[in-house]
Design an enzyme around this catalytic site. Structure first.
Site, short mmCIF file in Angstrom:
data_model
loop_
_atom_site.label_atom_id
_atom_site.label_comp_id
_atom_site.label_asym_id
_atom_site.label_seq_id
_atom_site.Cartn_x
_atom_site.Cartn_y
_atom_site.Cartn_z
CB SER A 161 -3.04 -27.25 -22.42
OG SER A 161 -3.72 -27.90 -23.71
CG ASP A 185 -8.07 -22.64 -27.06
OD1 ASP A 185 -7.61 -23.75 -28.05
OD2 ASP A 185 -7.27 -22.44 -25.93
CG HIS A 201 -4.62 -24.39 -27.13
ND1 HIS A 201 -5.30 -24.52 -26.32
CD2 HIS A 201 -3.49 -25.63 -27.42
CE1 HIS A 201 -5.29 -25.19 -25.32
NE2 HIS A 201 -3.95 -26.31 -26.04
#
Length: 345
Positions: free
Chosen positions: A46, A133, A168
């Site tokens: 991320s 995600d 995610h």
């Protein structure tokens, strides 16, 4: 009853104070080791993936590869907060334009604000985007792959994994949430067929080539260290970082250095040791002479960073993606310390 409560509160206060004292005492200076300067690499999830891309591109002369898990291309936000939704692929039918980022990187390189893009011709890159995600969508990660290709990374040096039904998260073999989750601590476990997916191993082997199997138990230790030597509070970085040192590296073996950047809401202040102890990096590091550096950034109001993200959009300043950026400079200095045996205490 009041006196008992007072005694209990006093004991609790002393216990907390003692714990903080222990942490403060444990966070000594980052040691130095006989590490190999030609074997440094980075990865992240991320915001940490955006940061890994920035570090790889800015310091391409001394970084041999990167693992990018749910991250967008270099300098995508261009220092403008409103661009972040595009850079995360959250605007339908409007993916990031990697050609613009390559042009920006080439301009920075031409003025020596980052290393030459020609170094990327030797870089080895792993990129991952889970099909479930909902935070950083695949169109953004597709742009990351395209950025590296246009910046000179040969297709043979690029591995793009985009068919795993993961949310995610960083994918650990036996820890965290179910595969499709998009939730804290942003570490999931997934299987491909009947085999557990080991993302740390996958990205490290993409960067370094074939490695020894991971350890069943660790020979080394996780050390907290004082980050304030490298980064003031104005950088948003935490007081304390962490490093995993295999026994072989502690005993003088010339080891590789890998930097693992956590994601937003994933620093030790939020998830404890989940990222630096349970993602699987250390087990591969232990049997392959790799020191793993886990720098930390926390949520803050000054600079404004409520989710504890690495700076990939400019909250520390307009130079956030350049070698002069405060966070990049700090982490680069930490790597330099690990490489400098002469500084061993």
């Amino acid at each position: 009853m009041k006196s008992l409560r007072s005694v209990a509160l006093c004991a609790l206060a002393l216990s907390v104070a003692f714990s903080f004292t222990q942490v403060a005492q444990a966070a000594d200076a980052l040691p130095s080791y006989h590490a190999d300067p030609s074997e440094t690499s980075v990865s992240g999830l991320s915001s940490g993936a955006f940061m890994a891309v920035q570090y790889q591109v800015a310091y391409s002369a001394s970084v041999i590869g990167a693992g990018v898990v749910a991250g967008g291309p270099y300098y995508c936000a261009a220092g403008i907060l409103v661009n972040t939704t595009i850079c995360m692929g959250q605007v339908p039918f409007m993916p990031p334009n990697p050609a613009l980022m390559v042009t920006a990187a080439a301009t920075f390189a031409s003025t020596n604000q980052i290393d030459s893009l020609s170094n990327l011709q030797k870089a080895r890159i792993y990129v991952f985007s889970g099909t479930k995600d909902t935070v950083v969508h695949q169109q953004a990660v597709d742009a990351t792959v395209s950025f590296f290709e246009q910046a000179g990374v040969p297709k043979s040096n690029l591995l793009y994994v985009n068919n795993v039904p993961a949310g995610h998260a960083f994918i650990a073999p036996s820890f965290g949430n179910v595969c499709a989750d998009n939730a804290p601590p942003y570490i999931n476990h997934c299987a491909i067929g009947k085999k557990k997916y080991d993302q740390a191993g996958a990205l490290l082997q993409q960067i370094y080539g074939a490695l020894n199997p991971p350890a069943h138990s660790l020979s080394g230790k996780i050390l907290p260290f004082d980050q304030r030597e490298f980064a003031g509070a104005a950088t948003g970085m935490a007081d304390t970082g962490f490093v995993y040192v295999p026994k072989s590296c502690d005993e003088g073996t010339a080891c590789k250095v890998h930097v693992a950047f956590h994601g937003c809401k994933q620093s030790a202040a939020v998830v404890g040791d989940d990222f630096y102890a349970n993602t699987g990096y250390n087990y591969w590091a232990d049997t392959n002479n790799i020191i793993v550096l886990y720098p930390q950034v926390n949520a803050s109001t000054v600079p404004f960073n409520p989710d504890g993200c690495w700076d990939w959009f400019g909250y520390t300043g307009a130079n956030y993606a350049l070698k002069s950026a405060s966070q990049l400079t700090a982490v680069h200095a930490m790597v330099g310390r690990l490489l400098d045996k002469s500084q061993t205490q």
